[in-house]
Write a protein that holds these residues in place. Structure first.
Motif, PDB file in Angstrom:
ATOM      1  N   ALA A 135       0.823  -1.206   0.000  1.00 47.67           N
ATOM      2  CA  ALA A 135       0.000   0.000   0.000  1.00 47.67           C
ATOM      3  C   ALA A 135       0.859   1.258   0.000  1.00 47.67           C
ATOM      4  O   ALA A 135       0.584   2.216  -0.729  1.00 47.67           O
ATOM      5  N   VAL A 136       1.929   1.243   0.807  1.00 51.06           N
ATOM      6  CA  VAL A 136       2.814   2.411   0.867  1.00 51.06           C
ATOM      7  C   VAL A 136       3.533   2.608  -0.461  1.00 51.06           C
ATOM      8  O   VAL A 136       3.662   3.729  -0.964  1.00 51.06           O
ATOM      9  N   ALA A 137       4.019   1.509  -1.049  1.00 47.56           N
ATOM     10  CA  ALA A 137       4.727   1.602  -2.330  1.00 47.56           C
ATOM     11  C   ALA A 137       3.827   2.213  -3.404  1.00 47.56           C
ATOM     12  O   ALA A 137       4.260   3.083  -4.175  1.00 47.56           O
ATOM     13  N   GLN A 138       2.575   1.756  -3.475  1.00 43.77           N
ATOM     14  CA  GLN A 138       1.675   2.315  -4.481  1.00 43.77           C
ATOM     15  C   GLN A 138       1.394   3.792  -4.201  1.00 43.77           C
ATOM     16  O   GLN A 138       1.349   4.611  -5.121  1.00 43.77           O
ATOM     17  N   HIS A 139       1.224   4.147  -2.920  1.00 42.03           N
ATOM     18  CA  HIS A 139       0.993   5.548  -2.557  1.00 42.03           C
ATOM     19  C   HIS A 139       2.159   6.424  -2.998  1.00 42.03           C
ATOM     20  O   HIS A 139       1.957   7.587  -3.382  1.00 42.03           O
TER      21      HIS A 139
END
Length: 318
Positions: A135-139
């Motif tokens: 989730a953080v990587a996509q954000h």
């Protein structure tokens, strides 16, 4: 102001990467205290006092050859420590003793005043959760392969039907033995025919396979980025280190900035990232290991990772 106290290294007895760092710290004249939490009650003692001094905490951690005042520790290098298992005790006593060590010794080490953590153990634990990483990587704008985490058989089948090739990854590495044999879970191809209701017992991570031509291992130390391209024909390059070739590369600025931002999100001082390069040259996120191995990369590439880590540790708290 840089503190002049010791760097504390918490790790298991056989840790060649920690040995590299300690050798360089010694060369620079920086005091070092090394121990393994599993040695509590034998070669390790801790005493911490609260509410009796101007500092939030004072006390000492002692080994047979070294003593560190808790208020003077400039950095804690949390490498590969192990905890005691108290297997000589009855099961309930062992659980109780284990909890006291983790929350007593662990709690003291997590509360060191004005200390730089590389990394803070609680931040490591948070960052190890792969769904959170994704989730953080996509954000942050990184390219994340289509992924599902599920224990629902129909959801898993639907995901596999939507993607030509799918791999399975363990959500977290854990020690696993059959008798005296240690086992490892690799990234493996999986097909819909292999699925059955048994997947309902625990969540599984399934991911669309990247049509990769090479892997990247990127070690970020503070704001310094060390990127190594790893070429092989392996889906999981960890299977055979002898089959790998290495080359040092420069990352695109945008990607390097995103990886540093990822560490900042998790409040980590360092981390090792695994990425994949596809046939079009695009780079895909795979995962973050907040406490990844890097010593072998220095041997293979002559990147001066040891000095980068020692520079970070000797700076003390930011």
């Amino acid at each position: 102001m840089t503190r002049t106290g010791p760097v504390v290294v918490a790790t298991e007895a056989d840790d060649q990467t920690a040995d590299l760092v300690i050798t360089e710290l010694n060369r620079r004249g920086v005091p070092v205290v090394r121990f393994n939490p599993a040695d509590i009650g034998a070669d390790l003692a801790v005493s911490a006092r609260f509410g009796t001094c101007p500092d939030p905490m004072d006390g000492q951690v002692r080994t047979p050859s070294r003593t560190a005042d808790l208020t003077s520790v400039r950095a804690l290098y949390w490498r590969r420590p192990t905890w005691p298992d108290f297997n000589r005790l009855e099961a309930d006593d062992a659980r109780f003793a284990t909890a006291q060590v983790r929350h007593g010794l662990g709690g003291v080490l997590y509360a060191l005043p004005n200390c730089r953590y590389v990394n803070h153990p609680l931040r490591n634990a948070e960052a190890e959760h792969k769904p959170l990483q994704l989730a953080v990587a996509q954000h942050l704008g990184l390219t994340v392969p289509p992924t599902v985490v599920t224990n629902d058989l129909e959801q898993a089948r639907e995901f596999m039907g939507a993607h030509r090739e799918v791999v399975y990854k363990a959500l977290r590495w854990t020690p696993y033995r059959q008798g005296e044999v240690g086992l490892t879970t690799w990234t493996e191809p999986v097909t819909v025919d292999e699925l059955d209701e048994s997947i309902s017992v625990v969540p599984h991570l399934f991911q669309a396979r990247v049509d990769k031509v090479a892997d990247l291992r990127v070690v970020v130390v503070g704001t310094r980025v060390f990127a190594v391209r790893i070429d092989s024909d392996l889906l999981d390059w960890r299977r055979d280190y002898d089959a790998l070739t290495y080359s040092v590369i420069d990352l695109p600025d945008r990607l390097a900035t995103a990886l540093i931002a990822c560490l900042e999100h998790f409040r980590l001082a360092s981390g090792s990232f695994d990425l994949a390069i596809d046939r079009a040259g695009d780079i895909h996120w795979l995962e973050l290991n907040p406490n990844g191995q890097w010593g072998w990369l220095e041997d293979e590439t002559e990147l001066d990772l040891t000095s980068a880590f020692v520079d970070l540790l000797t700076q003390g708290a930011s």
